[in-house]
Design a protein around this motif. Structure first.
Motif, PDB file in Angstrom:
ATOM      1  N   LEU A 223       0.841  -1.200   0.000  1.00  0.00           N
ATOM      2  CA  LEU A 223       0.000   0.000   0.000  1.00  0.00           C
ATOM      3  C   LEU A 223       0.872   1.245   0.000  1.00  0.00           C
ATOM      4  CD1 LEU A 223      -3.104   0.657   0.289  1.00  0.00           C
ATOM      5  CD2 LEU A 223      -2.638   0.988   2.726  1.00  0.00           C
ATOM      6  N   ASP A 224       0.695   2.081  -1.009  1.00  0.00           N
ATOM      7  CA  ASP A 224       1.455   3.328  -1.117  1.00  0.00           C
ATOM      8  C   ASP A 224       0.763   4.398  -0.273  1.00  0.00           C
ATOM      9  OD1 ASP A 224       2.763   5.618  -1.846  1.00  0.00           O
ATOM     10  OD2 ASP A 224       2.610   5.275  -4.016  1.00  0.00           O
ATOM     11  N   VAL A 225       1.471   4.882   0.744  1.00  0.00           N
ATOM     12  CA  VAL A 225       0.876   5.911   1.611  1.00  0.00           C
ATOM     13  C   VAL A 225       1.612   7.242   1.466  1.00  0.00           C
ATOM     14  CG1 VAL A 225      -0.204   4.420   3.337  1.00  0.00           C
ATOM     15  CG2 VAL A 225       2.227   4.959   3.565  1.00  0.00           C
ATOM     16  N   THR A 226       2.259   7.431   0.306  1.00  0.00           N
ATOM     17  CA  THR A 226       2.989   8.696   0.118  1.00  0.00           C
ATOM     18  C   THR A 226       2.072   9.802  -0.403  1.00  0.00           C
ATOM     19  OG1 THR A 226       3.639   8.041  -2.120  1.00  0.00           O
ATOM     20  CG2 THR A 226       5.200   7.540  -0.358  1.00  0.00           C
ATOM     21  N   GLY A 227       0.878   9.444  -0.903  1.00  0.00           N
ATOM     22  CA  GLY A 227      -0.059  10.470  -1.397  1.00  0.00           C
ATOM     23  C   GLY A 227      -1.191  10.692  -0.408  1.00  0.00           C
ATOM     24  N   GLU A 228      -2.221  11.452  -0.848  1.00  0.00           N
ATOM     25  CA  GLU A 228      -3.336  11.767   0.058  1.00  0.00           C
ATOM     26  C   GLU A 228      -4.194  10.535   0.339  1.00  0.00           C
ATOM     27  OE1 GLU A 228      -5.554  15.277  -0.583  1.00  0.00           O
ATOM     28  OE2 GLU A 228      -3.760  16.325   0.171  1.00  0.00           O
ATOM     29  N   VAL A 229      -4.455   9.763  -0.730  1.00  0.00           N
ATOM     30  CA  VAL A 229      -5.289   8.565  -0.584  1.00  0.00           C
ATOM     31  C   VAL A 229      -4.391   7.335  -0.769  1.00  0.00           C
ATOM     32  CG1 VAL A 229      -7.208   7.270  -1.616  1.00  0.00           C
ATOM     33  CG2 VAL A 229      -7.302   9.773  -1.487  1.00  0.00           C
ATOM     34  N   PRO A 230      -4.466   6.352   0.137  1.00  0.00           N
ATOM     35  CA  PRO A 230      -3.632   5.157  -0.032  1.00  0.00           C
ATOM     36  C   PRO A 230      -3.979   4.393  -1.312  1.00  0.00           C
ATOM     37  CG  PRO A 230      -4.933   5.042   2.007  1.00  0.00           C
ATOM     38  CD  PRO A 230      -5.321   6.306   1.331  1.00  0.00           C
ATOM     39  N   ILE A 232      -3.411   0.751  -3.411  1.00  0.00           N
ATOM     40  CA  ILE A 232      -2.940  -0.645  -3.389  1.00  0.00           C
ATOM     41  C   ILE A 232      -2.108  -0.911  -4.642  1.00  0.00           C
ATOM     42  CG2 ILE A 232      -3.658  -3.074  -3.549  1.00  0.00           C
ATOM     43  CD1 ILE A 232      -6.003  -2.437  -1.745  1.00  0.00           C
ATOM     44  N   LEU A 233      -0.837  -1.266  -4.437  1.00  0.00           N
ATOM     45  CA  LEU A 233       0.045  -1.586  -5.569  1.00  0.00           C
ATOM     46  C   LEU A 233       0.088  -3.092  -5.799  1.00  0.00           C
ATOM     47  CD1 LEU A 233       3.086   0.786  -4.911  1.00  0.00           C
ATOM     48  CD2 LEU A 233       0.880   1.284  -5.970  1.00  0.00           C
ATOM     49  N   ARG A 234      -0.182  -3.848  -4.739  1.00  0.00           N
ATOM     50  CA  ARG A 234      -0.276  -5.307  -4.878  1.00  0.00           C
ATOM     51  C   ARG A 234      -1.353  -5.771  -3.908  1.00  0.00           C
ATOM     52  NH1 ARG A 234       4.528  -9.376  -3.080  1.00  0.00           N
ATOM     53  NH2 ARG A 234       3.939  -8.596  -1.019  1.00  0.00           N
ATOM     54  N   PRO A 235      -2.449  -6.416  -4.398  1.00  0.00           N
ATOM     55  CA  PRO A 235      -3.460  -6.915  -3.460  1.00  0.00           C
ATOM     56  C   PRO A 235      -2.865  -8.053  -2.643  1.00  0.00           C
ATOM     57  CG  PRO A 235      -3.942  -7.659  -5.701  1.00  0.00           C
ATOM     58  CD  PRO A 235      -2.728  -6.769  -5.793  1.00  0.00           C
ATOM     59  N   GLY A 236      -3.311  -8.228  -1.398  1.00  0.00           N
ATOM     60  CA  GLY A 236      -2.718  -9.274  -0.554  1.00  0.00           C
ATOM     61  C   GLY A 236      -3.562  -9.553   0.657  1.00  0.00           C
ATOM     62  N   GLY A 237      -2.893  -9.918   1.742  1.00  0.00           N
ATOM     63  CA  GLY A 237      -3.548 -10.397   2.955  1.00  0.00           C
ATOM     64  C   GLY A 237      -4.536  -9.428   3.588  1.00  0.00           C
ATOM     65  N   GLU A 257      -6.031  -3.107 -12.081  1.00  0.00           N
ATOM     66  CA  GLU A 257      -7.418  -3.311 -12.493  1.00  0.00           C
ATOM     67  C   GLU A 257      -7.456  -3.752 -13.948  1.00  0.00           C
ATOM     68  OE1 GLU A 257      -9.541  -3.410 -10.188  1.00  0.00           O
ATOM     69  OE2 GLU A 257     -10.142  -1.447  -9.438  1.00  0.00           O
ATOM     70  N   ASN A 258      -6.503  -3.219 -14.750  1.00  0.00           N
ATOM     71  CA  ASN A 258      -6.467  -3.553 -16.173  1.00  0.00           C
ATOM     72  C   ASN A 258      -5.360  -4.549 -16.450  1.00  0.00           C
ATOM     73  OD1 ASN A 258      -8.465  -1.639 -17.424  1.00  0.00           O
ATOM     74  ND2 ASN A 258      -7.230  -0.265 -16.177  1.00  0.00           N
ATOM     75  N   ILE A 259      -5.389  -5.656 -15.714  1.00  0.00           N
ATOM     76  CA  ILE A 259      -4.269  -6.582 -15.843  1.00  0.00           C
ATOM     77  C   ILE A 259      -4.177  -7.180 -17.239  1.00  0.00           C
ATOM     78  CG2 ILE A 259      -3.614  -7.293 -13.524  1.00  0.00           C
ATOM     79  CD1 ILE A 259      -5.840  -9.196 -13.476  1.00  0.00           C
ATOM     80  N   MET A 260      -5.252  -7.085 -18.013  1.00  0.00           N
ATOM     81  CA  MET A 260      -5.196  -7.610 -19.372  1.00  0.00           C
ATOM     82  C   MET A 260      -4.449  -6.641 -20.290  1.00  0.00           C
ATOM     83  SD  MET A 260      -6.720 -10.354 -18.966  1.00  0.00           S
ATOM     84  CE  MET A 260      -7.021 -10.957 -20.614  1.00  0.00           C
ATOM     85  N   SER A 261      -4.353  -5.366 -19.855  1.00  0.00           N
ATOM     86  CA  SER A 261      -3.728  -4.372 -20.722  1.00  0.00           C
ATOM     87  C   SER A 261      -2.213  -4.451 -20.632  1.00  0.00           C
ATOM     88  CB  SER A 261      -4.204  -2.975 -20.301  1.00  0.00           C
ATOM     89  OG  SER A 261      -3.266  -2.029 -20.717  1.00  0.00           O
ATOM     90  N   LYS A 262      -1.575  -4.495 -21.789  1.00  0.00           N
ATOM     91  CA  LYS A 262      -0.112  -4.580 -21.795  1.00  0.00           C
ATOM     92  C   LYS A 262       0.500  -3.175 -21.759  1.00  0.00           C
ATOM     93  CE  LYS A 262       0.617  -9.127 -23.487  1.00  0.00           C
ATOM     94  NZ  LYS A 262      -0.701  -9.556 -23.146  1.00  0.00           N
ATOM     95  N   ASP A 263      -0.363  -2.140 -21.922  1.00  0.00           N
ATOM     96  CA  ASP A 263       0.169  -0.785 -22.076  1.00  0.00           C
ATOM     97  C   ASP A 263       0.473  -0.128 -20.740  1.00  0.00           C
ATOM     98  OD1 ASP A 263      -0.395  -1.273 -24.669  1.00  0.00           O
ATOM     99  OD2 ASP A 263      -2.365  -0.310 -24.593  1.00  0.00           O
ATOM    100  N   MET A 264      -0.123  -0.618 -19.650  1.00  0.00           N
ATOM    101  CA  MET A 264       0.039   0.073 -18.375  1.00  0.00           C
ATOM    102  C   MET A 264       1.127  -0.584 -17.543  1.00  0.00           C
ATOM    103  SD  MET A 264      -3.903   0.794 -17.532  1.00  0.00           S
ATOM    104  CE  MET A 264      -3.685   2.266 -16.597  1.00  0.00           C
ATOM    105  N   THR A 265       1.999   0.244 -16.978  1.00  0.00           N
ATOM    106  CA  THR A 265       3.075  -0.286 -16.152  1.00  0.00           C
ATOM    107  C   THR A 265       2.677  -0.154 -14.690  1.00  0.00           C
ATOM    108  OG1 THR A 265       4.595   0.565 -17.783  1.00  0.00           O
ATOM    109  CG2 THR A 265       5.546  -0.155 -15.706  1.00  0.00           C
ATOM    110  N   PRO A 266       2.629  -1.254 -13.946  1.00  0.00           N
ATOM    111  CA  PRO A 266       2.262  -1.162 -12.530  1.00  0.00           C
ATOM    112  C   PRO A 266       3.288  -0.343 -11.754  1.00  0.00           C
ATOM    113  CG  PRO A 266       2.381  -3.463 -13.261  1.00  0.00           C
ATOM    114  CD  PRO A 266       2.944  -2.627 -14.343  1.00  0.00           C
ATOM    115  N   LYS A 267       2.818   0.352 -10.692  1.00  0.00           N
ATOM    116  CA  LYS A 267       3.743   1.171  -9.892  1.00  0.00           C
ATOM    117  C   LYS A 267       4.646   0.319  -9.009  1.00  0.00           C
ATOM    118  CE  LYS A 267       2.574   5.161  -8.050  1.00  0.00           C
ATOM    119  NZ  LYS A 267       1.732   5.989  -7.174  1.00  0.00           N
TER     120      LYS A 267
END
Ligand code: TXA
Ligand code: MG
Length: 387
Positions: A223-230, A232-237, A257-267
């Motif tokens: 969970l990225d907490v560096t911005g205003e709203v947390p 999720i970069l990887r879903p988990g426990g 959310e768009n795991i089928m899309s090859k164009d988006m790079t996960p953070k």
């Protein structure tokens, strides 16, 4: 003449003995293909009756710059002193991990976070209170104490406080923050039992602490907490719903959310790699249960007719609908935590059975089901078919 035969016999016998000894020597050197070999100490610890002297032994190895695999409540981790770049480099070598994939730093107490980060945002404090110790990793802006190799050169650092008593005591006794990815060879399913770790890392790490199987069975939520709203970069426990309940808001990295899309790079750099993959090609079929079962059954018949050994991954409720193939259930669909806990172990079981292809049902993406399907689709290389 007789003497000549005796000499030839002795020479041949000697050569045979030499050959056998060489083979025995080589077979005692597991995982030597990639050039890492060391003697691995196996340390068995009873989770219910933790032997402090054994933990101390493992802690001293960490302090000395060595690598130690250990149980956590999510999956087994492979630890090294996070503040020692040489120790950290041993993790990457042991796993065959790409150096651009950053590591999570594990701490035993909340006060151990401050020396690693630029500052602790208010929202992070609330999340730490709600979910630590436990399966939640928080991304902070890092400070200069954290080596670049831990964060793969990013300006942020991932930190987690595990709840597993062996992990907590080991980290506390080592007196250092412990960088620890999952203790599998890179690309393989994460290890949820000591047997998985021993199979993957014997000969590649200094020690393996063996406890019982991991309870959660999937990795922590990142969970990225560096911005205003947390975010999720990887879903988990820990689920999105649980985070929302604790702090009011939470989003999911759109690339997930768009795991089928090859164009988006996960953070989260790790999410872009092929991962968790069993040896056989894995296909996931989603849709109404009846249609999915019929479709998998039909494919199974076809593949078996071609002489293939087919693995089928299902749940308790559907297991009787299949008659042939290597059929494995993740558990009852009524208990999503159980399905999640069994996924990686079942994928490794299919490897053991040497199936040629795995056909899996899809599972509901609710609660922990979101993380479960994230891992399953990655293991399948996104070969998912909607029925
Ligand atoms: O449950 C877990 O998290 C386990 C146990 C051992 O704690 N650890 C684990 O580590 O799963 P690993 O290395 O297999 O996965 C760490 C994930 C990777 O996807 C990595 O890219 C991401 O966390 N990550 C680490 N540091 C990051 C950062 N600064 N920014 C974004 N993602 C980061
Ligand atoms: Mg991993």
């Amino acid at each position: 003449m007789g003497l000549f035969y005796i000499h030839t016999y002795l020479i041949l016998e000697f050569a045979l003995k030499l050959y056998i000894m060489l083979m025995m020597y080589l077979s005692e050197r597991p995982n030597r293909v990639e050039g890492v070999y060391m003697k691995t100490k196996i340390i068995n610890i009873d989770d219910n009756n933790i032997n402090a002297a054994l933990i101390k032994e493992a802690a001293l190895i960490l302090q000395g710059g060595g690598t130690v695999a250990f149980p956590t409540e999510t999956v087994y981790g492979l630890g090294a002193n996070a503040l020692d770049p040489t120790a950290v480099s041993k993790i990457f070598a042991a796993k065959g991990r790409p150096s651009d994939n950053p590591l999570i730093v594990h701490v035993a107490d909340t006060r151990d976070v401050e020396p690693l980060v630029d500052h602790i945002p208010e929202i992070a404090k609330r999340l730490m209170k709600a979910f630590w110790p436990g399966p939640l990793t928080l991304i902070f802006d890092k400070n200069e104490n954290v080596p670049a190799s831990v964060t793969a050169g990013l300006g942020t650092v991932a930190v987690r406080m595990p709840s597993h008593p062996i992990a907590r005591q080991l980290i506390r006794m080592s007196g250092v923050p412990v960088a620890a990815p999952s203790a599998n060879l890179s690309g393989k399913p994460s290890p949820t039992s000591s047997e998985h770790v021993v199979n993957d890392l014997t000969g590649r790490v200094d020690a393996i602490v063996c406890g019982k199987a991991s309870d959660v069975g999937l990795e922590s939520t990142v969970l990225d907490v560096t911005g205003e709203v947390p975010v999720i970069l990887r879903p988990g426990g820990v689920t999105k719903e649980e985070v929302v309940k604790a702090v009011g808001a939470c989003t999911i990295d759109p690339a997930l959310e768009n795991i089928m899309s090859k164009d988006m790079t996960p953070k989260s750099p790790g999410m872009k790699y092929v991962h968790y993959a069993p040896e056989a090609d894995l296909y996931v079929y989603e849709g109404k249960a009846k249609s999915v079962i019929a479709h998998i059954g039909h494919l199974n018949t076809q593949y078996e007719a071609q002489g293939l050994k087919v693995g089928i991954m299902t749940c308790d409720e559907h297991i009787d609908a299949y008659t042939t193939g290597v059929i494995k259930s993740l558990g009852s669909i009524k208990d999503m935590n159980m399905l999640a806990a069994n996924l990686f172990a079942v994928l490794r079981d299919f490897d053991k059975e040497e199936v040629d292809i795995i056909l899996s049902e899809g599972f509901p993406q609710e609660g922990i089901g979101h993380a479960l399907m994230n891992r399953l689709l990655k293991a399948a290389g996104h070969r998912v078919v909607k029925i």
